[in-house]
Design an enzyme around this catalytic site. Structure first.
Site, PDB file in Angstrom:
ATOM      1  N   GLY A  29      68.030  98.350  69.147  1.00  0.00           N
ATOM      2  CA  GLY A  29      69.179  98.208  70.063  1.00  0.00           C
ATOM      3  C   GLY A  29      70.091  97.076  69.639  1.00  0.00           C
ATOM      4  O   GLY A  29      69.827  96.359  68.660  1.00  0.00           O
ATOM      5  N   THR A  31      70.793  94.255  71.175  1.00  0.00           N
ATOM      6  CA  THR A  31      70.235  92.909  71.363  1.00  0.00           C
ATOM      7  C   THR A  31      69.238  92.601  70.243  1.00  0.00           C
ATOM      8  O   THR A  31      69.226  91.501  69.684  1.00  0.00           O
ATOM      9  CB  THR A  31      69.546  92.791  72.746  1.00  0.00           C
ATOM     10  N   GLY A  82      64.508  94.793  73.345  1.00  0.00           N
ATOM     11  CA  GLY A  82      65.400  94.754  74.500  1.00  0.00           C
ATOM     12  C   GLY A  82      64.918  95.695  75.591  1.00  0.00           C
ATOM     13  O   GLY A  82      63.828  96.270  75.507  1.00  0.00           O
ATOM     14  N   GLU A 103      58.885 102.676  70.102  1.00  0.00           N
ATOM     15  CA  GLU A 103      58.837 101.356  70.748  1.00  0.00           C
ATOM     16  C   GLU A 103      57.504 101.168  71.478  1.00  0.00           C
ATOM     17  O   GLU A 103      56.887 100.099  71.403  1.00  0.00           O
ATOM     18  CB  GLU A 103      60.007 101.210  71.720  1.00  0.00           C
TER      19      GLU A 103
HETATM   20  C1  5RP Z   1      66.258 101.624  72.696  1.00  0.00           C
HETATM   21  C2  5RP Z   1      65.968 100.671  73.791  1.00  0.00           C
HETATM   22  C3  5RP Z   1      66.768  99.407  73.825  1.00  0.00           C
HETATM   23  O1  5RP Z   1      65.903  98.333  73.806  1.00  0.00           O
HETATM   24  C4  5RP Z   1      67.578  99.389  75.084  1.00  0.00           C
HETATM   25  O2  5RP Z   1      68.367 100.572  75.128  1.00  0.00           O
HETATM   26  C5  5RP Z   1      68.488  98.161  75.154  1.00  0.00           C
HETATM   27  O3  5RP Z   1      69.472  98.257  74.180  1.00  0.00           O
HETATM   28  P1  5RP Z   1      70.623  97.168  74.045  1.00  0.00           P
HETATM   29  O4  5RP Z   1      69.996  95.911  73.549  1.00  0.00           O
HETATM   30  O5  5RP Z   1      71.575  97.786  73.044  1.00  0.00           O
HETATM   31  O6  5RP Z   1      71.263  97.002  75.396  1.00  0.00           O
HETATM   32  O7  5RP Z   1      65.127 100.862  74.617  1.00  0.00           O
HETATM   33  O8  5RP Z   1      65.521 102.801  72.835  1.00  0.00           O
END
Ligand code: 5RP
Length: 219
Positions: A29, A31, A82, A103
């Site tokens: 993601g 972050t 994230g 994940e």
């Molecule tokens: C991906 C995820 C990410 O951790 C979640 O969507 C947060 O993303 P971002 O940091 O872009 O807000 O679960 O499958």
């Protein structure tokens, strides 16, 4: 501060949780991209990373950080990722980037899940963010009916998205997830469900929240 600046702040703060000499579990993601960029500054102090997506793998390799297969490691001290939502107990909704299955696999290898997020992700009750569920395509309609019957949720197939594992994502709206552990356990058992985007069994041990006042640590 902008949301991007808050993400950079927590990406940097997560370095304090990286154990020197270890292999680091790395999520997916925007972050986590900030975390990967920060991790590059200490790449000589780690043995490498286990990644949860093709995108994160590419970014790690571009920084010269070795990427190991999950099957090559028995455990990881930390997994850093994230979340789309996190509650005060550390339960999360994940899968906005469709990487939830890998994940959860990497999180399962880790002793501690360190969540990094900007403060907008903190909620009292999970469910305003549509719950991602990875499903084998032939089961999509039946799993959608099950969410409607069991929890009153409305599931739609995420248009144009195939996961790294070749499956579909259902996004389930209209949920109020007051018992995340129970919902995760039940829906995970429905035939054709690969992974439910509730991370309650693998909840965050620590959450680094980016706020305009700095990094707030929840644990
Ligand atoms: C991906 C995820 C990410 O951790 C979640 O969507 C947060 O993303 P971002 O940091 O872009 O807000 O679960 O499958």
């Amino acid at each position: 501060m902008t949301q991007d600046e808050l993400k950079a702040l927590v990406g940097q703060a997560a370095l304090a949780y990286v154990v020197p000499g270890s292999i680091v579990g790395v999520g997916t993601g925007s972050t986590v991209n900030c975390f990967i960029d920060a991790l590059a500054t200490m790449k000589d102090q780690i043995r490498g990373a286990v990644s949860s997506s093709v995108k994160s793998t590419e970014r790690l390799l571009a920084h010269g950080i070795p990427v190991l297969e999950a099957s090559e490691v028995e455990s990881l001290p930390v997994y850093i990722d994230g979340a789309d939502e996190i509650d005060p107990q550390g339960n999360m909704i994940k899968g906005g980037g469709a990487a939830l299955t890998r994940e959860k696999i990497v999180a399962d290898l880790a002793e501690r899940f360190i969540c990094i997020a900007d403060a907008s992700k903190l909620v009292d009750v999970l469910g305003r963010f549509p719950l991602p569920v990875e499903v084998i395509p032939m089961a999509a309609a039946q799993v959608a009916r099950r969410f409607a019957k069991a929890y009153g949720g409305q599931a739609t197939v995420r248009e144009g998205v195939l996961t790294d594992n070749g499956n579909l994502i259902l996004d389930v709206r209209g949920l109020q997830i007051r018992e995340p552990l129970a919902m995760e356990a039940e829906a995970t058992l429905w035939p054709g469900v690969v992974t439910v985007g509730i991370f309650a069994r693998h909840k965050a041990a620590v959450c680094l929240l980016g706020t305009p006042e700095g990094v707030r640590t929840l644990q």
